[in-house]
Design a protein around this motif. Structure first.
Motif, PDB file in Angstrom:
ATOM      1  N   ASP A  46       0.802  -1.219   0.000  1.00 45.96           N
ATOM      2  CA  ASP A  46       0.000   0.000   0.000  1.00 45.96           C
ATOM      3  C   ASP A  46       0.840   1.277   0.000  1.00 45.96           C
ATOM      4  OD1 ASP A  46      -2.367  -1.365  -0.082  1.00 45.96           O
ATOM      5  OD2 ASP A  46      -2.684  -1.349   2.088  1.00 45.96           O
ATOM      6  N   THR A 124      -9.739   0.758  -6.465  1.00 44.49           N
ATOM      7  CA  THR A 124      -9.015   0.207  -5.324  1.00 44.49           C
ATOM      8  C   THR A 124      -8.425  -1.134  -5.755  1.00 44.49           C
ATOM      9  OG1 THR A 124     -11.038  -0.874  -4.535  1.00 44.49           O
ATOM     10  CG2 THR A 124     -10.531   1.317  -3.641  1.00 44.49           C
ATOM     11  N   ASN A 125      -7.452  -1.613  -5.027  1.00 44.58           N
ATOM     12  CA  ASN A 125      -6.852  -2.902  -5.366  1.00 44.58           C
ATOM     13  C   ASN A 125      -7.892  -4.018  -5.280  1.00 44.58           C
ATOM     14  OD1 ASN A 125      -4.831  -4.885  -5.861  1.00 44.58           O
ATOM     15  ND2 ASN A 125      -4.718  -5.267  -3.665  1.00 44.58           N
ATOM     16  N   ALA A 145      -3.902   2.548  -3.980  1.00 45.53           N
ATOM     17  CA  ALA A 145      -4.917   2.657  -5.026  1.00 45.53           C
ATOM     18  C   ALA A 145      -4.329   2.427  -6.415  1.00 45.53           C
ATOM     19  CB  ALA A 145      -5.585   4.028  -4.961  1.00 45.53           C
TER      20      ALA A 145
END
Length: 218
Positions: A46, A124-125, A145
């Protein structure tokens, strides 16, 4: 005899200078590096924003790069991922005109035509691409993201296609093992060493010839 010796030593010194220059030049070029931005491939956690650029009908493979760390907005993420950008003359990077020089034939003085434009997407992932509801300079990408840029040709705004790469973080391909280093790119100045050896041999040979001629003259 003195003239011959002067010319002989002049050739030796010239050859030495040439070999030394060659050796040092090879060492300098071997150590040259080119800095870059961002990281090729997906962000692995992240701590960064994964940027996907799909050229669609312009041709060329889809590019995926990571903008490491926190990003101020969508444009800075694109920049920090290492992409070459061109905005419009009137609006700057608030209206994207070219990414990596594409489309090459498009003027960037005003708004790009609706049916030949870059579209901006967010996700988003592990989620799905969504057409951004704000401009790239107003989007605040959350940690981890995805940001997508997709070029549309011959389509109205409502028909712009999202990037064809899913916003799912994947492991990047492992780097290939480097080829065994050769003497030509090891960084060691072999040219200089060889030059010195050649000069020494020439000096020794010249000395032997001179001694023999002197003895023959006696």
């Amino acid at each position: 005899m003195r003239f011959v010796h002067a010319r002989h030593w002049g050739r030796i010194l010239a050859g030495c200078a040439l070999l030394v220059a060659t050796g040092l030049g090879g060492a300098s070029s071997a150590s040259a590096t080119t800095p870059g931005k961002g990281t090729a491939g997906y962000c692995q956690d992240d701590n960064g924003v994964t940027v996907v650029v799909d050229f669609q009908g312009l041709g060329g493979e889809t590019l995926i790069r990571c903008a490491p760390g926190k990003q101020e907005n969508g444009v800075t993420a694109l920049q920090n991922a290492g992409f070459d950008l061109a905005g419009t003359g009137k609006y700057g990077l608030a209206v994207m005109c070219k990414i990596e020089g594409k489309p090459a034939d498009q003027a960037c003085t005003d708004m790009p035509p609706e049916k030949a434009s870059w579209s901006f997407w967010t996700a988003t992932n592990g989620g799905k691409w969504a057409s951004a509801q704000v401009g790239a300079q107003s989007w605040k990408p959350p940690a981890g993201a995805f940001e997508g840029w997709s070029f549309a040709i011959g389509k109205a705004y409502a028909e712009y296609p999202p990037p064809r790469t899913e916003p799912v973080r994947k492991a990047n391909a492992p780097a290939q093992a480097p080829a065994p280093a050769s003497t030509s790119d090891s960084g060691f100045p072999w040219g200089l060493v060889i030059g010195i050896v050649v000069v020494v041999l020439l000096v020794v040979a010249g000395t032997v010839v001179a001694v023999r001629r002197r003895r023959a003259a006696e």
